[in-house]
Design a protein around this motif. Structure first.
Motif: not given
Length: 132
Positions: A20-33
């Motif tokens: 989740c830290e990856i998502a928190h730093r860059d939401i564009t890294k989120v690939t699924t709902a």
């Protein structure tokens, strides 16, 4: 519950720094709902109001409630997240749902948020829309 970077908030086996830290730093890294759902749960655990607002679809974004959301998130003790079901919401989809239960301790008892959440891509990025 006392979390460390070696234990994990959202229920995945990875550490916070590898998930989740990856998502928190860059939401564009989120690939699924589902990944967005899990990262939003972690944001509640961490009372990360910026991420909670930024990951909310512009059509339903509660900008004026940010302070109260953060205050509430800090006032409860988060226990766990159980993802029950996902429908669509994969990398090639534009919409999907995630049914989950988020458990927390508040006012001396365990509470649960049981929700079927709608997620849609906005400008190619997964966003939380609302509960169905």
């Amino acid at each position: 519950m006392n979390y460390s970077k070696s234990s994990y908030y959202c229920g995945n086996d990875s550490s916070y720094t590898k998930c989740c830290e990856i998502a928190h730093r860059d939401i564009t890294k989120v690939t699924t709902a589902e990944q967005l759902m899990r990262s939003r749960y972690s944001a509640f655990v961490l009372a990360n109001g910026n991420y909670l607002i930024d990951s909310h679809h512009s059509s339903t974004r509660p900008i004026k409630e940010k302070k109260s959301i953060v205050k509430w998130a800090k006032s409860v003790q988060w226990i766990r997240l159980d993802v029950i079901k996902t429908t669509n919401g994969l990398a090639n989809d534009n919409e999907g749902t995630v049914t989950f239960k988020a458990f927390y301790f508040e006012n001396g008892s365990v509470q649960v948020i049981h929700e079927n959440s709608l997620f849609k891509k906005e400008k190619g990025i997964w966003m939380y829309v609302d509960a169905l």
